[in-house]
Scaffold this active site. Structure first.
Site, PDB file in Angstrom:
ATOM      1  N   ASP A 175     -58.693  43.114 -16.163  1.00  0.00           N
ATOM      2  CA  ASP A 175     -57.919  41.871 -16.177  1.00  0.00           C
ATOM      3  C   ASP A 175     -58.927  40.729 -16.111  1.00  0.00           C
ATOM      4  O   ASP A 175     -59.451  40.407 -15.052  1.00  0.00           O
ATOM      5  CB  ASP A 175     -56.965  41.836 -14.984  1.00  0.00           C
ATOM      6  CG  ASP A 175     -56.192  40.514 -14.888  1.00  0.00           C
ATOM      7  OD1 ASP A 175     -56.538  39.561 -15.624  1.00  0.00           O
ATOM      8  OD2 ASP A 175     -55.258  40.441 -14.070  1.00  0.00           O
ATOM      9  N   PHE A 205     -54.926  39.930  -8.022  1.00  0.00           N
ATOM     10  CA  PHE A 205     -53.819  39.107  -8.526  1.00  0.00           C
ATOM     11  C   PHE A 205     -53.668  39.363 -10.013  1.00  0.00           C
ATOM     12  O   PHE A 205     -54.613  39.198 -10.776  1.00  0.00           O
ATOM     13  CB  PHE A 205     -54.080  37.623  -8.276  1.00  0.00           C
ATOM     14  CG  PHE A 205     -52.952  36.751  -8.764  1.00  0.00           C
ATOM     15  CD1 PHE A 205     -51.816  36.555  -7.982  1.00  0.00           C
ATOM     16  CD2 PHE A 205     -53.004  36.143 -10.010  1.00  0.00           C
ATOM     17  CE1 PHE A 205     -50.765  35.771  -8.431  1.00  0.00           C
ATOM     18  CE2 PHE A 205     -51.956  35.354 -10.463  1.00  0.00           C
ATOM     19  CZ  PHE A 205     -50.836  35.164  -9.675  1.00  0.00           C
ATOM     20  N   LYS A 218     -55.447  32.166 -19.362  1.00  0.00           N
ATOM     21  CA  LYS A 218     -56.075  30.955 -18.831  1.00  0.00           C
ATOM     22  C   LYS A 218     -56.997  30.270 -19.849  1.00  0.00           C
ATOM     23  O   LYS A 218     -56.515  29.609 -20.753  1.00  0.00           O
ATOM     24  CB  LYS A 218     -56.807  31.273 -17.517  1.00  0.00           C
ATOM     25  CG  LYS A 218     -55.821  31.646 -16.401  1.00  0.00           C
ATOM     26  CD  LYS A 218     -56.369  31.448 -15.006  1.00  0.00           C
ATOM     27  CE  LYS A 218     -55.247  31.469 -13.981  1.00  0.00           C
ATOM     28  NZ  LYS A 218     -54.991  32.769 -13.383  1.00  0.00           N
TER      29      LYS A 218
HETATM   30  C1  LIG Z   1     -53.825  33.666 -13.353  1.00  0.00           C
HETATM   31  C2  LIG Z   1     -54.009  35.115 -13.439  1.00  0.00           C
HETATM   32  C3  LIG Z   1     -52.997  35.952 -13.940  1.00  0.00           C
HETATM   33  C4  LIG Z   1     -51.631  35.450 -14.328  1.00  0.00           C
HETATM   34  O1  LIG Z   1     -51.667  34.607 -15.433  1.00  0.00           O
HETATM   35  P1  LIG Z   1     -50.351  33.744 -15.778  1.00  0.00           P
HETATM   36  O2  LIG Z   1     -50.704  33.065 -17.074  1.00  0.00           O
HETATM   37  O3  LIG Z   1     -50.143  32.794 -14.645  1.00  0.00           O
HETATM   38  O4  LIG Z   1     -49.223  34.693 -15.917  1.00  0.00           O
HETATM   39  C5  LIG Z   1     -53.281  37.304 -14.058  1.00  0.00           C
HETATM   40  N1  LIG Z   1     -54.470  37.810 -13.692  1.00  0.00           N
HETATM   41  C6  LIG Z   1     -55.459  37.040 -13.200  1.00  0.00           C
HETATM   42  C7  LIG Z   1     -56.766  37.658 -12.839  1.00  0.00           C
HETATM   43  C8  LIG Z   1     -55.258  35.667 -13.043  1.00  0.00           C
HETATM   44  O5  LIG Z   1     -56.236  34.897 -12.525  1.00  0.00           O
END
Ligand SMILES: *Cc1c(COP(=O)(O)O)cnc(C)c1O
Length: 402
Positions: free
Chosen positions: A229, A144, A258
Site C-alpha cells: 500500500d 492505515f 494521494k
Molecule cells: C490515505 C491512505 C489511504 C486511504 O486513501 P483514501 O484516498 O483516503 O481512501 C490508504 N492507505 C494509506 C497508506 C493512506 O495513507
C-alpha cells in the site's frame, strides 16, 4: 508572502452553511479559497505556508500550472465517455504507470481505499484460482488502509478494532516490522500480505532495514502475494518513485493514491500479469479510468520522472530533516521518515497544541498522533519556504515548551 483581499463569504452565510456540512472529523475554523505552490489563502485573505499539502496529496503544491492546464484541456475535449469505453488519458496513464513500476496491469479508480479494496478482491480471486480458496489477508498493527467498511477492518489503527462493528472478517494483524510474526501468520488460509513501506497515518513509522525484502522472501516461500500500500509513500514522497524500490524488491500488487493525482482524486491498483486474474464483471466502477483523473495521474508521473526531480526531493528532504533534527535536539525529541515524509516525535503529547499554534502562526502541519507532528510538503517546495516553515515551527515548539 501575504495578500490582502476582501472577504468573499459573509460571516452569516458561512455560519449557516457550515451547519449543513456532515462533519465526521475535526476541521479548522477557516474556509480556504485559493492556493498556489506552498501557499494557501483563506476567505479573509490570510496566507498559510502549507507543509501538509492535504496530507501528502498535492505533490506539486497547490494548483500547479501544468496540472491545471492539462485538466482544462482534457475537460474541454472529453469529461466522461463512461467505463464501457477506453479513453486516451486512461491508456496514457496505465502505460506510464506499468512502465514506471515494472508491473503489468493497472486499474484506475478514485480513492486509496477503493484501490486497496481492489487489492484484497484480487488476492481473493487469485487465492480461489491458485491457492485452494485461501482468502485471509495479513495486515499490520498501526496500519492505515482507508475508511470503507472492509478497510476499517483491514487497518490496524488503535481504537478502530470495533468501529462500525460487526467488522468485516478475513484480516489477520501482526506487529509492524516483525518478520518472525509475519512468518508465523502465513498459514494455508492466507492469500496475501498488505503492508505500507512506511506507516504514514500510524505516525511515520519506518520499519527496520530489510523488512520489505524479508516479507518478499516470506511471501515467496509461503506462496502468497506481497501487496504494498503505497497510497502515501508512493509517487516520489520518499525520494524514490515508489518506496519499495529502496529495498530492491518488486511487490505482486501495488496501490497508489494521494500524490498520484496531485490534488485531483485518482488512485490505482497495479499487479503483475500472472496475478491479475479478475474475470470480466468482477472489478469496475462508474469512475474507473475517468479521463480527468487519468490526465492528472499521467501529468504527475511525467513531472516526477523529469530529470533531477527525485534527487531534488532527496536534497529538500535532507534540508528539512537537518532543521528538524536541530529542533529535536533542543527539546529531546527525534526525527523519523524518509525523503519528504518526515515526522518530529516529541517527548510529550503536545503535538495537537503545537499544530494549533502553528495554524495561528500561518503554518499548516498535522499530528497523526499526540506525540507526532507530520510534515509532508510539496515535493517541489522552494528552499526559502522550507526555511521559513522551520523558523515558524521552531517558534511554535519553543512557545509550547515555555
Ligand atoms: C490515505 C491512505 C489511504 C486511504 O486513501 P483514501 O484516498 O483516503 O481512501 C490508504 N492507505 C494509506 C497508506 C493512506 O495513507
Amino acid at each position: 508572502m501575504t495578500e490582502s483581499s476582501t472577504p468573499i463569504l459573509s460571516v452569516a452565510f458561512e455560519a449557516d452553511a457550515r451547519a449543513c456540512l456532515m462533519l465526521g472529523a475535526h476541521r479548522s475554523p477557516v474556509t480556504m479559497v485559493r492556493g498556489r505552490g506552498s501557499w494557501l489563502w483563506d476567505a479573509e485573505g490570510r496566507a498559510y505556508l502549507d507543509l501538509s499539502q492535504g496530507w501528502a496529496v498535492n505533490a506539486l503544491g497547490h494548483s500547479p500550472p501544468e496540472l491545471v492546464d492539462a485538466l482544462a484541456h482534457q475537460a474541454r475535449a472529453l469529461l466522461n465517455p463512461g467505463p464501457a469505453h477506453v479513453n486516451a488519458p486512461q491508456l496514457a496513464a496505465a502505460h506510464a504507470l506499468a512502465r514506471a513500476s515494472g508491473l503489468d496491469e493497472v486499474f484506475l479508480c478514485s480513492t486509496g481505499a477503493e484501490a486497496n479494496e481492489g487489492a484484497v478482491k484480487l488476492a481473493r480471486a487469485w487465492g480461489r484460482l491458485h491457492r485452494r480458496g485461501a482468502a485471509t489477508i495479513v495486515t499490520t498493527l498501526g496500519s492505515f488502509h482507508g475508511r470503507t467498511l472492509a478497510m476499517t477492518a483491514a487497518s490496524g489503527k488503535p481504537g478502530w478494532e470495533q468501529l462500525f462493528a460487526p467488522m468485516t472478517p478475513g484480516f489477520r494483524k501482526v506487529p509492524y516490522g516483525d518478520l518472525a510474526a509475519a512468518r508465523a501468520a502465513l498459514d494455508d488460509d492466507v492469500a496475501g500480505l498488505l503492508v505500507e513501506p512506511i506507516q504514514g497515518e500510524g505516525g511515520v513509522v519506518v520499519p527496520p532495514p530489510g523488512y520489505l525484502r524479508g516479507l518478499r522472501k516470506l511471501a515467496d516461500a509461503a506462496g502468497v502475494l506481497l501487496m504494498c500500500d503505497e497510497v502515501q509513500t508512493g509517487m516520489g514522497r520518499t525520494g524514490r518513485l515508489f518506496a519499495h524500490q529502496a529495498e530492491g524488491i518488486r511487490p505482486d500488487v501495488l496501490t497508489l493514491g494521494k500524490g498520484l493525482g496531485g490534488g485531483f482524486p485518482v488512485a490505482a491498483l497495479l499487479a503483475r500479469g500472472e496475478v491479475s486474474c479478475f474475470a470480466p464483471g468482477e472489478q469496475g466502477g462508474t469512475y474507473a479510468g475517468n479521463p480527468l483523473a487519468a490526465t492528472a495521474a499521467a501529468t504527475l508521473l511525467a513531472a516526477l520522472e523529469a530529470p533531477g526531480f527525485l534527487s531534488d526531493v532527496e536534497r529538500r528532504g535532507a534540508l528539512l530533516r537537518s532543521g528538524l533534527e536541530a529542533l529535536a535536539a533542543d527539546i529531546g525529541g527525534t526525527v523519523r521518515g524518509q525523503g519528504l515524509l518526515l515526522a518530529l516525535v516529541l517527548p510529550t503529547p503536545d503535538a495537537p497544541t503545537i499544530v494549533s499554534r502553528a495554524f495561528a502562526d500561518g503554518l499548516l502541519i498535522n499530528a497523526p498522533r499526540a506525540d507526532v507532528m507530520r510534515l509532508t510538503p510539496a515535493l517541489n517546495i522552494g528552499d526559502d519556504d522550507l526555511r521559513e516553515a522551520l523558523q515558524r515551527l521552531r517558534r511554535c515548539v519553543r512557545d509550547a515548551a515555555a
